[in-house]
Enzyme design. Structure first.
Site, PDB file in Angstrom:
ATOM      1  N   GLU A 111      -1.045   2.689   2.565  1.00  0.00           N
ATOM      2  CA  GLU A 111       0.140   2.309   3.328  1.00  0.00           C
ATOM      3  C   GLU A 111       1.036   3.504   3.616  1.00  0.00           C
ATOM      4  O   GLU A 111       1.836   3.464   4.541  1.00  0.00           O
ATOM      5  CB  GLU A 111       0.902   1.235   2.531  1.00  0.00           C
ATOM      6  N   GLU A 134      14.050   7.437  -1.590  1.00  0.00           N
ATOM      7  CA  GLU A 134      14.437   7.740  -2.974  1.00  0.00           C
ATOM      8  C   GLU A 134      13.282   7.463  -3.941  1.00  0.00           C
ATOM      9  O   GLU A 134      13.040   8.238  -4.870  1.00  0.00           O
ATOM     10  CB  GLU A 134      15.674   6.924  -3.348  1.00  0.00           C
ATOM     11  N   ILE A 156       2.482  -8.650   4.534  1.00  0.00           N
ATOM     12  CA  ILE A 156       2.578  -8.131   3.163  1.00  0.00           C
ATOM     13  C   ILE A 156       3.504  -9.047   2.366  1.00  0.00           C
ATOM     14  O   ILE A 156       4.549  -9.446   2.870  1.00  0.00           O
ATOM     15  CB  ILE A 156       3.146  -6.692   3.170  1.00  0.00           C
ATOM     16  N   GLY A 157       3.138  -9.374   1.142  1.00  0.00           N
ATOM     17  CA  GLY A 157       3.965 -10.261   0.321  1.00  0.00           C
ATOM     18  C   GLY A 157       4.400  -9.593  -0.969  1.00  0.00           C
ATOM     19  O   GLY A 157       4.062 -10.041  -2.065  1.00  0.00           O
TER      20      GLY A 157
END
Lengths: 384, 329
Positions: free
Chosen positions: A251, A371, A131-132
Site C-alpha cells: 500500500e 508522523e 479497506i476495513g
C-alpha cells in the site's frame, strides 16, 4: 555506514517495453473522452466499466497464478500498468484496492475455496474491494482496534464501527481488521481479518462521510451483531496483525504515492506553452528530477517485493518523500501561474487546480500518516 | 572487495591532519601514490580499456566511498577523465587529472587558447580532459599557467587556468565532461550524506539533554527520518545519473544531479541542526561533509543550468508528452 538499500531496478526488458507501448494504446482508446478534471481524480476515479475492460484485456491480477485468473507476469510488468494508469488519470478505483492488496492477501493467506471464489472475479475486473482498517478511536493506532468478531457456531457475530472506508457504498467486499479475542489493551494479539460482503451482510449499515470538497468517497461502516459466515475468516484467527502489516508494504510504495497530482503538472505544462520563462524551465526541471528519482525508488521497492524481501522501511520512505512531492505541486504551480482555483470551472487548469488543492491534504494521512511513517523510519534507523 | 580496500586505505591515510593540510591547499603526495597503487584512477574503465571491469554497482560504491571519506584529492575527476580518454581513444592520465568544458576557448590552427575556471587542484594535475565544442582535447600540465586563485567551499584549490597549447592529442568528444563531473559528484554527495547520517545518529544517541539522549525525542526522530529520505533520494539519483551517463543521455544525468544537489542542501541542513553548536565547529568532523556538500552541489554546471536543460526539454515535450519523457529518464 547506515545505508538503506534500494537495489537498482532492472532495465526494462523487451517485454516490458512492448507492454508499455501496447498499454498506452489501450489507455488512449479507453480514456479518449475523459476530461482533465476527471483525470485529476487519479486513483479515486471510480468506473466499473473501465475496470471490466482492464480485466478483459488481461491487465488485472498481473502477477497471480493463471489457475486463479492471473497472468503470471512480473512485479515490474504490473508496475508498468499501474504507473501508466495513474499518469493518464485512468479511473482505477473500482479495482484498485482489490488488485493492489486484497487479492495478494487472499492469495497469500486465503483458503483454496476463497482463492477460487475471489481471485478470478478480481482479475476479471468484476469484484471491487475497500479497506476495513481504521476506526473512530483507532486511526493511526491500528492496534487499538475495538471492532469485535465473536465465533458463534459456523458464523462470526461482528459489532463495531469502521471509518474512512473509500467506496464502501460502491464496492462488493472489504477485508475487515477486527478483534476475535481479548481487548484493545492486548494490542497486536487476538486480531483477525474477515472478508465482508458489503451488499449482503445482515446487521451492516453504511453511511456516507462527505469530504471537504463535498465529494462522497469515504464511508462509515457500522456492524450491529452482523452475521458473517465463519469460512470468510482470512488466514488464521489471531494472526490479523502480521497479515495486515504485509498488506501495508504494497500500500505504501506504489506510484500512487507520488503521482496523485500528476494531472496538474500536465496542465501546468500546457498553460506554460509558448511563454516558458527561465523560472518556468528551472521549476519544471527540478520537479521532473524529483519525479524521476521517486519513480526509481518505487521501482526499487517493487523489485524487493518481487524477491520477497522485507521492504517496510523502504516503502515508508517512498510514501513520506512521495507525499511531500505530490502535495508540493499546487504551490509550485501557484508560483508560476496566476489562477484562482475553481471547482466548477469549465476550463481545465482552474478546475484541476481546485481538485488537487482540495484533495492533497489527504495524501499524507491515508495509508499511514506522515508522523507514523517517520516513526517507522526512525525505528528502522535504530533509534527506538 | 575493492570497497573494503578503499575503506582500509582511507581509514589509515586520510586522517584529520591530512584533511587540515588539504584545506591549506597542500597536495598529499603519499596519499595520491596509494590511490594510484590501488588502481582507483582506472576504476571506471572496462577490462578492454585496461580497467578492472567493475560492475556498475561496484564502481558506484567506489565513488560513494570518496564522498563518505570526504576525499580532498581529485580522485573522482581523474576516474572520470580516464573514462573519457579511454572512450575517445586518447592516452590515459599519468597522474591526477581534471575534466572541464569551457565556453571561452578558441581552437584555431591547432592552437588552443582561453581560460578554464575553477579546476580542482589545477596546479597539481598531470593533464586535463577538456571539451572544446565537439572535440575532446588532452592538454598536459605544460599547456596552462595559473591565471587566478580560487577556493572551494570545503577549502580546496579551484584555480582558473590560462590555456595556451598546441594540441597534439584530440578526438571526437564522446560525451560532455560536465555530465561526467555532475555524475561523479552525485555519487560523492550520496556518500557524504551517508556519513552525515551516521554521525547524526551517533551524536543524537550519545548526547544527553534534559535527562535523555536527543534521539529519544520524537521531533529529533522525525528529522532523522527526513535525513534518511534525503539519503535514499541522493543514492537513487546518483544511480540514475550513472545509468544515464552510460547511455550518453544528458537529460537523465540532469535529473540525477539535480535531485542529488537538492538532497545535499536538505541533508546538510538537517545534520547540522541535529548536531547543535558542535556541528558548526572544526572540532567535530561533520564540517568535512557539510562543507563538501556545499561545494559539490554547485560544481560541473550550476543547478540553474541543469534545471533549465531538463525543464526546457520537459516543456518542449508538452502536457501529453510529459510522462513518456519522464519514463525515458
Amino acid at each position: 555506514m547506515t545505508a538503506i538499500p534500494f537495489p537498482a531496478p532492472p532495465a526494462d526488458s523487451a517485454e516490458v517495453v512492448a507492454l508499455r507501448a501496447e498499454f498506452r494504446t489501450f489507455l488512449d482508446e479507453q480514456l479518449k473522452d475523459r476530461t482533465p478534471r476527471q483525470r485529476s481524480d487519479n486513483w479515486y476515479g471510480y468506473d466499473r466499466g473501465f475496470s471490466r475492460a482492464m480485466g478483459q484485456a488481461g491487465y488485472l491480477g498481473m502477477t497471480w497464478p493463471k489457475q486463479y485468473g492471473g497472468h503470471e507476469r512480473s512485479a515490474f510488468e504490473r508496475a508498468v500498468i499501474v504507473e501508466e494508469c495513474l499518469a493518464a488519470g485512468a479511473p482505477v478505483g473500482a479495482h484498485w484496492i482489490a488488485d493492489r492488496q486484497s487479492g495478494p492477501s487472499i492469495l497469500k493467506f486465503g483458503t483454496e475455496a476463497q482463492k477460487q471464489a475471489f481471485l478470478p472475479r478480481i482479475a476479471a475486473g468484476e469484484l471491487s474491494f475497500g479497506i476495513g482498517m481504521s476506526e473512530p478511536d483507532s486511526g493511526s493506532d491500528l492496534a487499538a482496534t475495538r471492532t469485535k468478531a465473536v465465533k458463534d457456531g459456523d458464523v462470526y457475530r461482528v459489532t463495531g464501527t469502521k471509518v474512512w472506508t473509500s467506496f464502501a457504498h460502491e464496492a462488493d467486499y472489504v477485508i475487515l481488521f477486527c478483534r476475535t479475542s481479548g481487548t484493545p489493551a492486548d494490542r497486536h494479539m487476538g486480531t483477525s481479518q474477515l472478508l465482508i460482503d458489503l451488499k449482503n451482510t445482515p446487521g451492516l449499515t453504511i453511511k456516507p462521510i462527505i469530504d471537504l470538497a463535498g465529494q462522497h468517497h469515504f464511508n462509515e461502516m457500522h456492524f450491529e451483531d452482523a452475521v458473517v459466515p465463519a469460512d470468510m475468516l482470512l488466514g488464521e484467527e489471531g494472526q490479523g496483525w502480521d497479515q495486515v502489516m504485509s498488506e501495508l508494504a504494497f500500500e505504501r510504495s506504489g506510484p500512487e504515492r507520488f503521482l496523485s497530482s500528476i494531472e496538474l503538472m500536465v496542465q501546468l505544462i500546457e498553460v506554460l506553452k509558448g511563454r516558458d520563462s527561465d523560472a518556468a524551465q528551472i521549476t519544471v526541471g527540478r520537479v521532473t528530477a524529483r519525479l524521476a528519482v521517486l519513480r526509481r525508488l518505487s521501482r526499487s521497492v517493487a523489485g524487493m517485493l518481487q524477491e520477497h524481501q522485507n521492504a517496510n522501511l523502504q516503502a515508508a520512505i517512498v510514501k513520506d518523500v512521495g507525499a511531500l512531492f505530490e502535495q508540493a505541486l499546487p504551490d509550485i504551480a501557484r508560483e508560476l501561474i496566476d489562477a484562482e482555483p475553481d471547482p466548477r470551472a469549465a476550463g481545465a487548469y482552474a478546475s484541476v487546480l481546485a481538485n488537487i488543492v482540495h484533495n492533497s491534504p489527504s495524501w499524507s494521512l491515508r495509508g499511514g500518516t506522515r508522523e507514523i511513517l517517520r516513526g517507522i523510519i526512525a525505528r528502522g534507523l535504530g533509534t527506538r | 572487495m575493492l570497497a573494503e580496500m578503499i575503506t582500509r586505505l582511507f581509514e589509515r591515510s586520510l586522517d584529520d591532519a591530512a584533511q587540515a593540510a588539504a584545506r591549506e591547499g597542500q597536495w598529499l603526495p603519499a596519499l595520491w601514490t596509494e590511490v594510484e597503487e590501488m588502481g582507483l584512477p582506472l576504476a571506471l574503465l572496462t577490462e578492454d580499456q585496461g580497467g578492472f571491469g567493475l560492475s556498475f554497482a561496484e564502481a558506484g560504491e567506489a565513488l560513494r566511498l570518496l564522498g563518505s571519506h570526504a576525499m580532498p584529492l581529485p580522485v573522482a575527476e581523474t576516474m572520470a577523465a580516464n573514462q573519457l580518454f579511454a572512450a575517445a581513444g586518447l592516452a590515459l592520465a599519468e597522474g591526477p587529472a581534471g575534466i572541464a568544458r569551457a565556453d571561452d576557448l578558441t581552437l584555431s590552427n591547432g592552437r588552443l587558447t582561453g581560460t578554464v575556471a575553477r579546476v580542482a587542484w589545477g596546479e597539481q594535475l598531470d593533464c586535463l580532459a577538456l571539451a572544446v565544442g565537439d572535440t575532446l582535447c588532452r592538454v598536459p600540465r605544460a599547456g596552462w599557467t595559473i591565471a587566478a586563485a580560487g577556493t572551494s567551499a570545503n577549502f580546496h584549490p579551484r584555480p582558473t587556468l590560462a590555456i595556451d597549447w598546441t594540441v597534439d592529442a584530440e578526438a571526437a568528444l564522446p560525451w560532455c565532461p560536465l555530465a561526467s563531473g555532475a555524475t561523479v559528484r552525485a555519487f560523492q554527495i550520496a556518500g557524504a550524506l551517508e556519513a552525515a547520517l551516521d554521525m547524526t545518529l551517533s551524536h543524537t544517541a550519545t548526547r544527553v539533554q534534559f535527562g535523555k539522549p536527543l534521539q529519544k525525542n520524537q521531533v529529533v526522530q522525525h528529522e532523522l527520518a527526513k535525513l534518511a529520505g534525503e539519503l535514499a533520494c541522493a543514492t537513487a539519483a546518483a544511480d540514475l545519473a550513472g545509468e544515464a551517463l552510460a547511455r550518453h543521455d544528458v537529460l537523465g544525468v540532469a535529473a540525477g544531479t539535480l535531485r542529488a544537489r537538492e538532497a545535499a542542501t536538505a541533508g546538510a541542513a538537517i545534520a547540522t541542526q541535529m548536531h547543535g553548536a558542535i556541528g558548526f565547529t572544526r572540532e567535530h568532523r561533520l564540517h568535512l561533509y557539510t562543507t563538501a556538500l556545499w561545494a559539490w552541489r554547485d560544481e560541473f554546471g550550476g543547478q540553474v543550468s541543469w534545471a533549465k536543460l531538463l525543464g526546457s526539454a520537459a516543456l518542449a515535450a508538452g502536457g501529453p508528452g510529459y510522462w513518456p519523457m519522464v519514463t525515458g529518464l
